[in-house]
Each structure stands twice: as structure tokens, then as C-alpha cells.
Motif scaffolding. Structure first.
Motif, PDB file in Angstrom:
ATOM      1  N   SER A  70       0.881  -1.173   0.057  1.00 32.63           N
ATOM      2  CA  SER A  70      -0.280  -0.003  -0.021  1.00 32.63           C
ATOM      3  C   SER A  70       0.864   1.325  -0.020  1.00 32.63           C
ATOM      4  O   SER A  70       0.529   2.248  -0.419  1.00 32.63           O
ATOM      5  N   GLN A  71       2.234   1.226   0.529  1.00 29.63           N
ATOM      6  CA  GLN A  71       3.068   2.554   0.573  1.00 29.63           C
ATOM      7  C   GLN A  71       3.370   2.753  -0.740  1.00 29.63           C
ATOM      8  O   GLN A  71       4.029   3.836  -1.070  1.00 29.63           O
ATOM      9  N   LEU A  72       3.467   1.797  -1.606  1.00 31.39           N
ATOM     10  CA  LEU A  72       3.858   2.175  -2.912  1.00 31.39           C
ATOM     11  C   LEU A  72       3.029   2.878  -3.861  1.00 31.39           C
ATOM     12  O   LEU A  72       3.322   3.071  -5.045  1.00 31.39           O
ATOM     13  N   ALA A  73       1.708   3.189  -3.424  1.00 25.87           N
ATOM     14  CA  ALA A  73       0.644   3.637  -4.134  1.00 25.87           C
ATOM     15  C   ALA A  73       1.343   5.185  -4.679  1.00 25.87           C
ATOM     16  O   ALA A  73       0.776   5.417  -6.157  1.00 25.87           O
ATOM     17  N   PRO A  74       1.950   5.983  -4.188  1.00 29.23           N
ATOM     18  CA  PRO A  74       2.312   7.355  -4.693  1.00 29.23           C
ATOM     19  C   PRO A  74       3.444   6.958  -6.043  1.00 29.23           C
ATOM     20  O   PRO A  74       3.421   8.253  -6.727  1.00 29.23           O
ATOM     21  N   LEU A  75       3.930   5.794  -6.176  1.00 33.35           N
ATOM     22  CA  LEU A  75       4.693   5.602  -7.387  1.00 33.35           C
ATOM     23  C   LEU A  75       3.533   5.514  -8.596  1.00 33.35           C
ATOM     24  O   LEU A  75       4.352   5.727  -9.841  1.00 33.35           O
ATOM     25  N   LEU A  76       2.447   5.390  -8.503  1.00 36.40           N
ATOM     26  CA  LEU A  76       1.569   5.270  -9.833  1.00 36.40           C
ATOM     27  C   LEU A  76       1.199   6.512 -10.309  1.00 36.40           C
ATOM     28  O   LEU A  76       0.888   7.308  -9.553  1.00 36.40           O
ATOM     29  N   THR A  77       1.473   6.789 -11.598  1.00 43.98           N
ATOM     30  CA  THR A  77       1.041   7.944 -12.415  1.00 43.98           C
ATOM     31  C   THR A  77       0.619   7.760 -13.799  1.00 43.98           C
ATOM     32  O   THR A  77       0.220   6.529 -13.684  1.00 43.98           O
ATOM     33  N   ALA A  78      -0.054   8.675 -14.254  1.00 43.71           N
ATOM     34  CA  ALA A  78      -0.791   8.419 -15.406  1.00 43.71           C
ATOM     35  C   ALA A  78       0.291   7.847 -16.343  1.00 43.71           C
ATOM     36  O   ALA A  78      -0.077   7.187 -17.284  1.00 43.71           O
ATOM     37  N   GLY A  79       1.468   8.017 -16.372  1.00 50.54           N
ATOM     38  CA  GLY A  79       2.459   7.572 -17.224  1.00 50.54           C
ATOM     39  C   GLY A  79       3.125   6.101 -16.785  1.00 50.54           C
ATOM     40  O   GLY A  79       3.474   5.269 -17.386  1.00 50.54           O
ATOM     41  N   ARG A  80       2.765   5.931 -15.440  1.00 53.27           N
ATOM     42  CA  ARG A  80       3.266   4.271 -14.888  1.00 53.27           C
ATOM     43  C   ARG A  80       2.076   4.013 -14.054  1.00 53.27           C
ATOM     44  O   ARG A  80       1.984   4.237 -12.857  1.00 53.27           O
TER      45      ARG A  80
END
Length: 1099
Positions: free
Chosen positions: A505-515
Motif C-alpha cells: 500500500s505504501q507504493l501507491a504514490p509511485l503510480l502516475t498517469a505514465g506509470r
């Protein structure tokens, strides 16, 4: 929008920074290591638990985190009966005051909800007619709307201020929020829609602090509400403008201005109506948010569904004199008040969760002493090497005295890097118990890291890499014994799975529109997090495929496309998917213990030739979870896992789809459950499953010892098929005979026919059931019909017993009422049983490999339970019948043959006992009792199949071939056919076809019709005929001896319930004599014999 330098003498900047700094310093003081080094926690021992009182005051979140990191739990609320005694126990250890209590519903078990939130803040220093901020967004028509923001009100002025205004050409005051400070020091808000004005109502105190507000409005009924700090302060309806046919929605394509009232479209501002204060975090939705969603927004979590505008610097046009600063908020938790236990008063109360209070950690007693033992026996080799390499304390040496550590991202990455390096080098090939506990404690701390906005996301991904590597290293197979030794402390091996789930759950900020997808895998451990957009036209299934190094099939788990469509139909626009995978290793071996398989006791029922030995986790553990707005969304999944269990010669392995249920046996950390999961396909090397929910899944391989060889199983199957075929044919013939030959109607013949029909239908379906396995729907239908007809067969066997009982014991019930009761029992009871079973266990009704009830669950008891009851009742009935028969036989024997030998009397009694048993066994179903002995020996299996598969043949022989009533009925049909062949005489046909044209056997007098016909017939002068017709009493000529009435062969109870029929052969001969006297010239002895035989028959 860009940042501007603020003047040092700016009152608002000083006020803003000062208020935020006070909040941050207060939290920093709590988050700091506060445990007093000179104060040892107080330990209290009870019969079941150990309690540790920590005098250091912490807020609720840090207190809960402290207990969790020490492998304990925050104190739960004592039971009502234990409150007073527990309070006295604490007072005896000089503990008084308030202590935190745990929340049983788990709402507060989310410390990550309390987090720092870095946002741009707009500073409106003074009331002017120039300062404004324009929102750069295209607004659609809004039939419903919610606007939320954080606000800091300028307490220096009491004039009306406009927080925001939205104008369209039709209505300049289309949507607006205004407020002012009243004389009592409260800020009052008023909402304007379509130029209709709500009253000014107080919402929060003008105290110079930050407050969160939300306003909602919907077109239907013009309902509106105002929320402040998470609570609804005002609400009403009727705030609308009525159009030609219906209330109007808020028009789209308007201009949204922050801080000014628009007197013309996009301009004409007035100083006296301008806003003075600070505002940030403004969001607008095109629906009405509920109270729970508003609380989430207040806690700095974004609700993305139906979001029209989200707070962003790039979406604002800022007038040059409006100042902007970037500030860091400490967001409030989802619940403001937490429960506390008042020691001394034995009561409970609520207080702010941010308040600092002492607390009590609760340990299970066995876990506490295991923890102590591991600490005392530790050599601290791993901990020492990690700390030495890092040149600082990365892992505390004492598990009990370590403090709550609020790591930041860089510290967490460094700690895991050093730990992974030491573990990778392998200087300590096998971890000690204390080392493993210390590593788990560090992983708990790292999983609670709160990622702050603005931090480097590369470090976050690096943290995930190290986390997975450390997890993979401690799960290596050489550490199996270590995991087993600490299982009581950590509440099972699945604790590490929980920690990894928190890390994903801590990895959610890594998700972007391009990734949109992040995948991390280290040999035997993998994780994936992805963001899914549900707004695209075509939806496909989302699959997580594990690229394992082994050749062959890959493990995978997927959310089906139809589930994605269902989520889209619910109005969800995007979801986050978390997946975890743990390859086969020490985790699975730890989960294969006796305690872990306790939840599968219902599935451990042995089948015919197999003896259940146990269950083992034979695959990887894979998990999946869908989240929307940080909340889990329920959905079904499909997964396939490869088998890893070693070949077991002479053993049979059966796959079971299961998931780990943490709520079952929480003290043990949970157990396996099969609820909602089923096997879709099973191959030699893998199993595919379907589950109607998301969690942690695996395939359990149940091991059975083969008690019969394949050849024996094939022989038994062949015998069953042949026996059922023979029985089906025999039952069919018997049923046709009962209908065709004209057996007189009676209770027992009716019961026989229903039993024969139900049993024939059941055995016919049983033979066809193997052909239905390929089609799931057909197999389900065949299973339901088999259940129904076998239940009906046994129910009519019960009716047979009840009818027999009514012959033995007088039952005060009319025949009509008895038959209604019998039909309700024979057909109504099976329908109810099958219907209730289908309604309660529809998804687990059918077995995996057969078209029969699922023996892996409790469904099988819907058949076994009623059958056992029926067999018990019928056994008692048979016992009672045998007792009556033996008693009657004994009395007859003494009366008829008083001087007979002892051997002769014993023989008579043995036959009197054996005859009802042999006759009644097939219809009472007692041969099924042998089923409980099948597992003892293969011989009993053959006996069971021989008795029950040939049950229909046995019924055919006893109740058709050797049944005197059936045989007499057949003979009557033959005689009637012969009589019909004499075409010259019509009267005999009419005579025989009418049951009324018979002589009264009781009185010996002819009926009037017979007398009339006799007088009018010339043949009445024939001496034999005249003598018979006039006398009419055959018994008077040849009386029957007593021996023929009380014959020992006639039991006291008529077992077949068929009354002896009256033979009409004499009458047939009389009519033949009248029509063809030359054919029947009987001598006097012959005629005397004929008269005697007919007389005996009538009797």
C-alpha cells in the motif's frame, strides 16, 4: 501558480506559520522516543494474559503502534463482569487514572491515516477589491455538487466575506458561499444557489485555527447541508429555482472565483464582500458526498469518484497580490475521540485521540514467555553485525525495551539496506529466534513509514525492493525451525504476509498517469500494485502473472472482465489492485501444521476407499485486493497455482481451494477456510480455482491413504452398475405388475408402489450420473434429482415402518388421514429437505468430481442425517414386529402341538424370527446399515453393494413373484380370458365382471339378482347346480379343520398386508357346466372334492 516571498512583517504569514508550527512541534514531541530509560514497565500476570503498563504518555496511534511492534495488543475493553476486579488489580500495582483502550471494530488501526499533507495555501491578507483566484476548470451541469476546503478565518473583521462564487450568464449568483463572524464569536455560513439565499447559520468558532468545511446541494428537493470539522452543522431543503417542468441543475461552463463575489460574469468585485483569511485544499464533486466520505476528505484522502476539480497549483489563475505559501498539515485522524478505561472508577469514557495518555499492552501468556525465552537465549549476532555495519542502532538489542520509532523514508531505506546485506552474505545461515523477532519488529516499523509529499519517489521504490529482499531471505527453508519456534509469539507465519500487504500500500504514490504498474520480485517473493482506469470503453480481465524461474505453468491470479464491468457500473472510475506472491518454502511448511488445517475438518471426510491423513499447503500463496479511495472493494477472482508437494507413493492427493481467514482463531493468527471457493479444474501439476472474494489464497492438497486398489475400485463400480441395472429393471416390472394385473387397492399396495417408483427413479439416475459430469448444469440437476428421489425412497421406507407399526400397535387414525400423512412424509419431507439445502448451500451443493452431494462440506448431512434417523426408527419397528411374531408363533405351537419336541419348537421360533426379517429388510432399508462398516474391509464394501444395488431385485422376488395376491390376480386374469372365450354365454361374463353378483359368504344366501336368474333359468333343475345355488353354504357341507386356520406358517401379522382372495374357479366351472355340460361330467368324488375345495377357499 508560483510561490512568492512573504514580507517579514506580514501578519497573516506569521499567523499561518505559527499555527502550523505549533501543531508540528506538538506531534514531534509525541513521535519522539518517549519511553523513560529509567522507568521499567509494570508487568501484571493473570491466568490467561500478561499485561505491561507503560507509564510514558503517547497518543492513541503511537500507543497502539508500540504494542504492535512489541508483538502485543493494546488493552481491550474488559468484560462487564471483570471490570471491577481488573480495576482493583491495576490499583494494587499503583496504577490509576486513564489508559487507552483498543477499538474492536478496527477503525483506528490505520495510523497512516494521520499523516503530513503538504499543500499550497492561498493567503488573502486584507479585504480588497483586487485579490482573487480563478479556477481553471470546465464545469459541467451539476444536478448535485459538493465543495470542500480547509479555511482559516480572519478574526479582525466581522463583515460579510465571500469564500467562493460561481457565475453563469443566466444567474450571476449561481452557486456561492458567504460568511461572517457574529457577536458571539461564531463564523456563520450561508449558501446561495440560483440566487436563492439560505439563512446564515453558525458552523465553527472564529478562533484563528484551521477548520475544514463542506457544502452540499442537490437538484431534487433543493436539499443542502453544511459540514464543519466532520460534523453536519446545518441542513434543509427548498433551495432551488424551478424551471418550466422541473427544478434546475446548476448550469455548466461558468466562472469559479475564490475570494470575491462576482457582480458581473467574472468581475466587478467589491472590497466589503471580499474574503480575508487563508484557504487551501479546495475540491469540487458533481455528487453529494456522504458523511463517511467527508470524513475521509477531512483526513486528507482524496475521493476520486465524480471529482470535477482537485486542488492543484496548475489549475489556478492567481492575481499578483494574492500570496501563496507551501505548508505542511498534520491531517486529523478518521476518528476524533478514542475510548479510555478509568482505573478506579471501573468506567469508560472518550477523549481526543491526540491526547497523551499511558497505556497497557496485553500479551498472551504463552507468547510472552516464548518472547522472554528467545530474548534470554539470544546471542545477538545478527543484530550486532547490522548495527556495527551501520555504525548506529538499526535494530534494538532488546525487544522489550525498544521504543516507538517514527522512521522517515531515508532512514528506513538505509536500515533495510544494511539488514539485506548482512542476510545476503549468509554469515549466520540459520536465524535465531531473537534475530527473527528483531527483523520482524524492524519490518513492522518500516511498514508504518508515512511517505511525505515531495519526497523522492525513487527512494520509495528502493524501499520496496529491500523490503521484498529481506522478506525472501528470512523465508528461506533453513529457517523453518526458527519460524516454528516463534509461531506463538507472532500469531502464525501469515504475519509476514500482513506486513507485506501494508508495504504494498505504501507504493501507491509511485503510480502516475505514465506509470500504472509497479512490479517487484525477488526469486520466491513478489508484489505488484497497479492503477486501473475503469472509464475506457472495453474492459478486459486484469491478470497478475508470476514469472517464476521454474519451467512449466506460471502462477497467476486475475479479476475477470465481467467483474471489471460490474465495478464500472457501480460508478467507480479507477481502482488500485494489490497482488502478492509467496513461492513454496518455509511459509507453506509453517502453514501446513495441525492448527492451520483445523479449519478444514469439514472437508476431511473420507470417501469410500480412502483414509484421510491430513492436508498440506501444496502451492504458492497468492493474494489480490482491490481498493477504491483507500477502501477495499469486494470482487471475485480466478487463480491457478502449480503443485509443489512431493510425490507420495500409495497416497491419493485431492486439491482444495482455500484462503487464509484472519478472523478465525485470532489468537493463532487465523486458519484456512474454503468458504466461497471452488475448484474449477485440476490437473496433475496445477489447480485452477474460483473465489467470490479477495484475500490470500492457496491450494491445499488433502492426502488420503488408498485402502483399495484401482482394480478393486473398478470391480466395485462395475458391480454397482450391474446391480443397479438389474434392480431398475426388476423395480420397473414390479411397478407395471402392480398397475396392470389389478391388485386390490390398500394402504400397503399404495405405499409399495410409491416406494418402488422412488427407488427405481433414484437408481436409474444413479446409472446415468457418470455421463452428466461433463456438463455443470446437467450435473447439478442430476444431483438435485438424486438427492430428492433417494430421500423419497427412504421416506417411503419410513412410511413402510409406520404402517407396519400401525398393524402391531393400534393407531387411532382413519385410513384417509393416515394416507394423507403418509404422502406428506413420503414426498413432502424430501422436497423440504432438498429445497432448504439448495437455498442454504447452493454454491457448495455438488461434489467436485461426481454428480452427488459435496462430502467436503456439511451438505452431505442433508442426506445422511435423515437416513440415519429413518434407519433407527425402522430398526426399532422391525424389532417390535419380530417380538410379536415370535410370541404368536410360540402360542400357536403350544396350542396345536403341545407334545412336540424341543427341537421342533425351536425350529418354529427361528423360522418365525427369520421370515419377517427377510421379508421386511428390503422395504425398511436396513441393508444400508452396512455402509458404516465399509471402511473396515473390502469385504464389507462388496456386501454393501450386493445388498443395496440388488435391493430392487429382492423387492421384485418377495413382493411380486412370491406374492400370493399378485399371483392370484394373474390367475384371475387368465380365468377371465378363458371365460371370455366362450362366446355362446354372455351371462358368465357379466357375472364375473360384476363384484356385486356374488353369494354372501357370511350368510350363505344368494343375492336377489342371483336368485332371480336361477329361477328363470331352465338349468336350475340340474341337481348339482340347484343344490349349490339354493343352499349357498359350502362350508356347511365340508367344515374347515382348525389346523388350517391356526397354521404355524401364517404369522400373526400379515407381512405383505395382502388379504387372501376369493377364488372364482368354482363359479367358472359352474358356468362352463351350464354352457358345455358334456365337457364337465364330474364323478361324485370329483364333485365332492370340487365342493370341498371351493368351500375352503371361501373360508
Amino acid at each position: 501558480m508560483f510561490r512568492r516571498d512573504l514580507r517579514p512583517d506580514s501578519w497573516f504569514f506569521s499567523f499561518l506559520v505559527g499555527s502550523l508550527s505549533r501543531s508540528l512541534f506538538a506531534f514531534a514531541a509525541l513521535a519522539k522516543n518517549q519511553t523513560s530509560k529509567g522507568f521499567a514497565p509494570v508487568t501484571i500476570e493473570t491466568s490467561r494474559h500478561m499485561y505491561e503498563y507503560v507509564a510514558t504518555a503517547l497518543d492513541w496511534w503511537h500507543a497502539d503502534r508500540y504494542c504492535e511492534q512489541h508483538f502485543a495488543q493494546l488493552l481491550f475493553e474488559p468484560q462487564d463482569s471483570e471490570q471491577a476486579s481488573f480495576s482493583k488489580l491495576l490499583q494494587s500495582h499503583h496504577i490509576r487514572g486513564s489508559v487507552w483502550l483498543n477499538e474492536r471494530d478496527g477503525v483506528l488501526h490505520k495510523p497512516k491515516w494521520r499523516r503530513y499533507h503538504t499543500v499550497p495555501v492561498l493567503v488573502f491578507e486584507d479585504k480588497t477589491d483586487t485579490k482573487y483566484v480563478k479556477v481553471l476548470a470546465d464545469f459541467p451541469a451539476l444536478p448535485a455538487v459538493t465543495a470542500c476546503a480547509h479555511l482559516q478565518w480572519d478574526t479582525r473583521t466581522q463583515e460579510i466575506a465571500t469564500i467562493f462564487s460561481y457565475a453563469v450568464p443566466a444567474f450571476i449568483n449561481e452557486f456561492q458561499l458567504r460568511g461572517f463572524v457574529d457577536e458571539e464569536g461564531f463564523v456563520r455560513f450561508a449558501l446561495i444557489v440560483h440566487e436563492h439565499h439560505s439563512p446564515y447559520l453558525p458552523v465553527f468558532r472564529a478562533d484563528g485555527q484551521w477548520h475544514h468545511f463542506c457544502v452540499t446541494w442537490q437538484q431534487e428537493n433543493g436539499t443542502w447541508a453544511i459540514y464543519a470539522d466532520g460534523k453536519r452543522r446545518a441542513s434543509a431543503s427548498g433551495l432551488w429555482a424551478v424551471g418550466p417542468s422541473a427544478p434546475l441543475a446548476i448550469y455548466g461552463q461558468g466562472i469559479f472565483i475564490i475570494g470575491q463575489d462576482q457582480d458581473s460574469l467574472g468581475g466587478t468585485f467589491m472590497e466589503k464582500e471580499s474574503f480575508s483569511g487563508n484557504i487551501t485544499d479546495l475540491h469540487i464533486w458533481q455528487n453529494v458526498l456522504g458523511a463517511e466520505q467527508i470524513e475521509k476528505v477531512r483526513s486528507c484522502w482524496m475521493v476520486e469518484q465524480d471529482l470535477v476539480f482537485g486542488w492543484s497549483s496548475n489549475a489556478l489563475e492567481v492575481e499578483s497580490t494574492v500570496r501563496e505559501v507551501t505548508a505542511q498539515f498534520l491531517c486529523p485522524g478518521p476518528v476524533e475521540e478514542c475510548r479510555v478505561f478509568e482505573v478506579g472508577s471501573s468506567g469508560f469514557s472518550f477523549t481526543s485521540c491526540l491526547q497523551s495518555l499511558p497505556f497497557i499492552c496485553r500479551y498472551r501468556k504463552d507468547a510472552y514467555w516464548e518472547l522472554k525465552k528467545a530474548q534470554l537465549e539470544s546471542s545477538r549476532s545478527l543484530v550486532g553485525r547490522v548495527n556495527t555495519r551501520a555504525e548506529r542502532t538499526v535494530i534494538p538489542e532488546n525487544i522489550f525495551t525498544s521504543d516507538v520509532q517514527d522512521m522517515n523514508l531515508s532512514v528506513a531505506v538505509g536500515a533495510l539496506e544494511f539488514l539485506a546485506t548482512v542476510l545476503r552474505e549468509g554469515e549466520t545461515p540459520v536465524l535465531e529466534s531473537s534475530d527473527l523477532l528483531a527483523v520482524l519488529q524492524l519490518l513492522k516499523q518500516v511498514s508504518d513509514v508515512e511517505v511525505q509529499e515531495g519526497e523522492e519517489l525513487e527512494m520509495l521504490e528502493q524501499l520496496g525492493q529491500y523490503y521484498m529482499e529481506v522478506t525472501e531471505l528470512i523465508l528461506e527453508e533453513q529457517n523453518i525451525e526458527t519460524w516454528s519456534s516463534v509461531s506463538q509469539v507472532i500469531r502464525g507465519p501469515m504475519a509476514v504476509v500482513e506486513l507485506c500487504d501494508r508495504m504494498v500500500s505504501q507504493l501507491a504514490p509511485l503510480l502516475t498517469a505514465g506509470r500504472t504498474k509497479i512490479t517487484i520480485q525477488h526469486r520466491n517473493v513478489g508484489m505488484e500494485v497497479r492503477k486501473l482506469e475503469l472509464s475506457r470503453q472495453e474492459m478486459s480481465s486484469e491478470v497478475y502473472v508470476v514469472q517464476s524461474p521454474e519451467k512449466g505453468r506460471h502462477d497467476f491470479i486475475e479479476v475477470p472482465a465481467e467483474e471489471m464491468q460490474r465495478l464500472k457500473a457501480r460508478g467507480l472510475h479507477r481502482v488500485m489492485v494489490k497482488n502478492l506472491w509467496f513461492g513454496y518454502g518455509s511459509l507453506q511448511r509453517g502453514l501446513s501444521g495441525a492448527g492451520s488445517s483445523a479449519g478444514l475438518q469439514d472437508t476431511a471426510a473420507p470417501e469410500g476407499g480412502q483414509k484421510y491423513l491430513g492436508a498440506a499447503v501444496g502451492t504458492a500463496v497468492i493474494s489480490s485486493a482491490l481498493l477504491s479511495d483507500r477502501r477495499e472493494v469486494s470482487t471475485s477472482v480466478r487463480y491457478r497455482l502449480r503443485h509443489h508437494l512431493q510425490d507420495l507413493p500409495g497416497k491419493l492427493v485431492g486439491p482444495v481451494c482455500a484462503f487464509w481467514n484472519f478472523s478465525l482463531s485470532p489468537d493463532a493468527g487465523g486458519m484456512w477456510s474454503t468458504a466461497g471457493c471452488s475448484v474449477v479444474a485440476s490437473l496433475l501439476d496445477s489447480t485452477a480455482c474460483f473465489c467470490n472474494h479477495t484475500t490470500n489464497f492457496a491450494v491445499l492438497l488433502q492426502v488420503y491413504e488408498m485402502q483399495r486398489t484401482t482394480k478393486e475400485e473398478l470391480t466395485l463400480q462395475t458391480l454397482t452398475f450391474i446391480g443397479c441395472g438389474v434392480s431398475f429393471c426388476a423395480l420397473t416390472v414390479t411397478f407395471i405388475l402392480f398397475l396392470a394385473v389389478g391388485v386390490p387397492k390398500s394402504e400397503r399396495t399404495t405405499v409399495h408402489k410409491n416406494l418402488i417408483f422412488a427407488l427405481a427413479a433414484a437408481e436409474g439416475l444413479l446409472m446415468l450420473s457418470e455421463l452428466a459430469k461433463t456438463n455443470q448444469v446437467v450435473c447439478f440437476t442430476v444431483t438435485a434429482c438424486l438427492h430428492l428421489f433417494f430421500m423419497a425412497a427412504f421416506s417411503w421406507m419410513l412410511v413402510e415402518g409406520l404402517l407396519l407399526w400401525s398393524k402391531v400397535v393400534a393407531v387411532n387414525m382413519s385410513e384417509d388421514r393416515r394416507m394423507k400423512f403418509y404422502y406428506v412424509t413420503g414426498w413432502g419431507l424430501p422436497v423440504v429437505v432438498v429445497g432448504v439445502t439448495l437455498a442454504t448451500s447452493f454454491n457448495k451443493y455438488v461434489a467436485d468430481n461426481h454428480c452427488w452431494l459435496n462430502i467436503q462440506t456439511n451438505v452431505i448431512w442433508a442426506f445422511v442425517g435423515p437416513v440415519l434417523f429413518i434407519l433407527i426408527v425402522n430398526t426399532f419397528v422391525l424389532f417390535r414386529v419380530v417380538m410379536v411374531t415370535v410370541s404368536s408363533a410360540r402360542r400357536r405351537s403350544k396350542m396345536l402341538t403341545p407334545n412336540s419336541s424341543l427341537d421342533n419348537q425351536i425350529g418354529i421360533q427361528i423360522w418365525a424370527t427369520a421370515k419377517p426379517v427377510l421379508v421386511l429388510l428390503p422395504v425398511l432399508g436396513l441393508t444400508w446399515v452396512c455402509g458404516v462398516l465399509v471402511h473396515l474391509s473390502i469385504v464389507w464394501a462388496y456386501v454393501f453393494i450386493a445388498l443395496n444395488s440388488l435391493q430392487g431385485l429382492y423387492i421384485f422376488l418377495v413382493y411380486a413373484i412370491y406374492n400370493s395376491e399378485v399371483r392370484n390376480a394373474i390367475q384371475r386374469m387368465k380365468d377371465k380370458k378363458k371365460a371370455l372365450s366362450f362366446t355362446n354365454c354372455s351371462h358368465p361374463v357379466n357375472y364375473l365382471s360384476s363384484p356385486r353378483n356374488t353369494t354372501s359368504w357370511e350368510t350363505g344366501k344368494p343375492s336377489p339378482s342371483v336368485a332371480g336368474s336361477a329361477l328363470s333359468s331352465p338349468a336350475q333343475k340340474d341337481p348339482p347346480v340347484r343344490n349349490i345355488t339354493n343352499k349357498g353354504n359350502f362350508g356347511a357341507k365340508i367344515p374347515m379343520g382348525i389346523s388350517s386356520i391356526m397354521s404355524p406358517e401364517r404369522p400373526a401379522v400379515e407381512l405383505t398386508a395382502f388379504k387372501s382372495s376369493v377364488s372364482k374357479q368354482g363359479m367358472l366351472r359352474l358356468f362352463s357346466r351350464r354352457c358345455h355340460p358334456e365337457a364337465l361330467q364330474l364323478s361324485s368324488p370329483q364333485w365332492t372334492h370340487e365342493r370341498g375345495r371351493n368351500s375352503g377357499t371361501r373360508e
